[in-house]
Motif scaffolding. Sequence first.
Motif, PDB file in Angstrom:
ATOM      1  N   ARG A 207      -8.735   5.703  -0.170  1.00 27.38           N
ATOM      2  CA  ARG A 207      -8.454   4.201  -0.226  1.00 27.38           C
ATOM      3  C   ARG A 207      -8.691   2.849   0.757  1.00 27.38           C
ATOM      4  NH1 ARG A 207      -3.089   5.729  -3.743  1.00 27.38           N
ATOM      5  NH2 ARG A 207      -3.359   7.282  -1.954  1.00 27.38           N
TER       6      ARG A 207
ATOM      7  N   TYR B 288      -9.130  -0.819   0.289  1.00 19.48           N
ATOM      8  CA  TYR B 288      -8.131  -1.683  -0.085  1.00 19.48           C
ATOM      9  C   TYR B 288      -8.058  -2.250   1.365  1.00 19.48           C
ATOM     10  CZ  TYR B 288      -8.696   0.479  -4.345  1.00 19.48           C
ATOM     11  OH  TYR B 288      -9.178   0.720  -5.643  1.00 19.48           O
TER      12      TYR B 288
ATOM     13  N   HIS C 166       1.305  -1.236   0.472  1.00 22.13           N
ATOM     14  CA  HIS C 166      -0.044   0.183   0.244  1.00 22.13           C
ATOM     15  C   HIS C 166       0.865   1.127   0.214  1.00 22.13           C
ATOM     16  CE1 HIS C 166      -3.691  -2.899   0.784  1.00 22.13           C
ATOM     17  NE2 HIS C 166      -2.554  -3.381   2.174  1.00 22.13           N
TER      18      HIS C 166
END
Length: 372
Positions: free
Chosen positions: A271, A275, A197
């Motif tokens: 995000r 995710y 990430h």
Amino acid sequence: MNSARDPRVAVVGAGLGGLVCARVLQRHGRSVTVFERETSAAARTQGGTLDMHAGTGQAALRAAGLLDRFHTLSRPEGQEWRLLDPATATALPLQGPPADHGEDDRPEIDRGQLRGLLLESLSAGSVRWDRGVSGVTPLGEGTGRLLFGDGTSEDFDVVVGADGAWSRVRPALSDATPDYTGVAFVEAGFDDCDTRHAGLARMVGAGTMVAKAGGKALFAQRNSNGHIRAYIAFRAPENWHLAAGVDLDDTAAVRTHLLTMFDGWDESLLRLLRYNDGGFTNRPLFALPAPHTWEHVPGVTLLGDAAHLMPPLGLGANLAMLDGADLAHALLGEPTVDDAVRAYESVMLPRSAEAAKGCAEGLEHLIPSTGG
């Protein structure tokens, strides 16, 4: 009155405050027993990262003789704070709470690492695991009877309730129970963030990132070992998921609901919702009435969240640890146990009342009830 020379001390709860109390007492040759309902130190994860403030948490660690060891484990770079614009994810100047932006000595440490440091400092057998407490009965001679879930009991000169928000010791002193603050946190996690990430890791930086608008906020904080812990915060009824028809075990459904709630925010911030590794954990925030006080009862007292549960804005763990150190020092220095508990409560109660007021104001600033 019971002499404070060698009192029988029971600490209920192997959290940070209770362990500091036990460690300081043991460091000065006093015996203490910690009772913990969890089966072992590894029974559950211990939560996110904590900033240890110089005048509270670090002062307690100094009293425990563990400050140098703490500094070898802590992350000074974790003090960094970033405030981002929800619409653009660009940096904004920091202002207002958290109140300690200007304090330059509050390094971060994972809660689990700190608890492990404290546990390792205690003599073997000090913590009795899998020993759940059901309540406390104050006895007429100024002692306390600790009642266990299996029906057994033990008597002590003082029982210290360090057993958190839903304390089983508190009812011996107070009828107060925690109330829902109106704010829910939903937790999400990201593993191996610098590799898996990377964009998110750059946005969060070395410490904590926050974006807030319209009575909602996104927080993300660096933990050790490449982990980022995020909190999606908003004002809603305690059972918001039921009203929304969302099953908290259905990760996709929770994600869809949260994305709808944060519609219009910059995609780089979203995000944090899209995710995450694993599911989402709902964490409604509770607090005790402020100020929370009680009439002194010989043989029983409280520390930490059991005494002053407040919104998690960086003060709770620090105050709990200072409580533990202050109570231990009072037990070491006062002529009787009752004198010690009175001295401790005379300092802790007004201190915690002021802190609780500040935390309530801080929560309103971060997640306004007006939606501003």
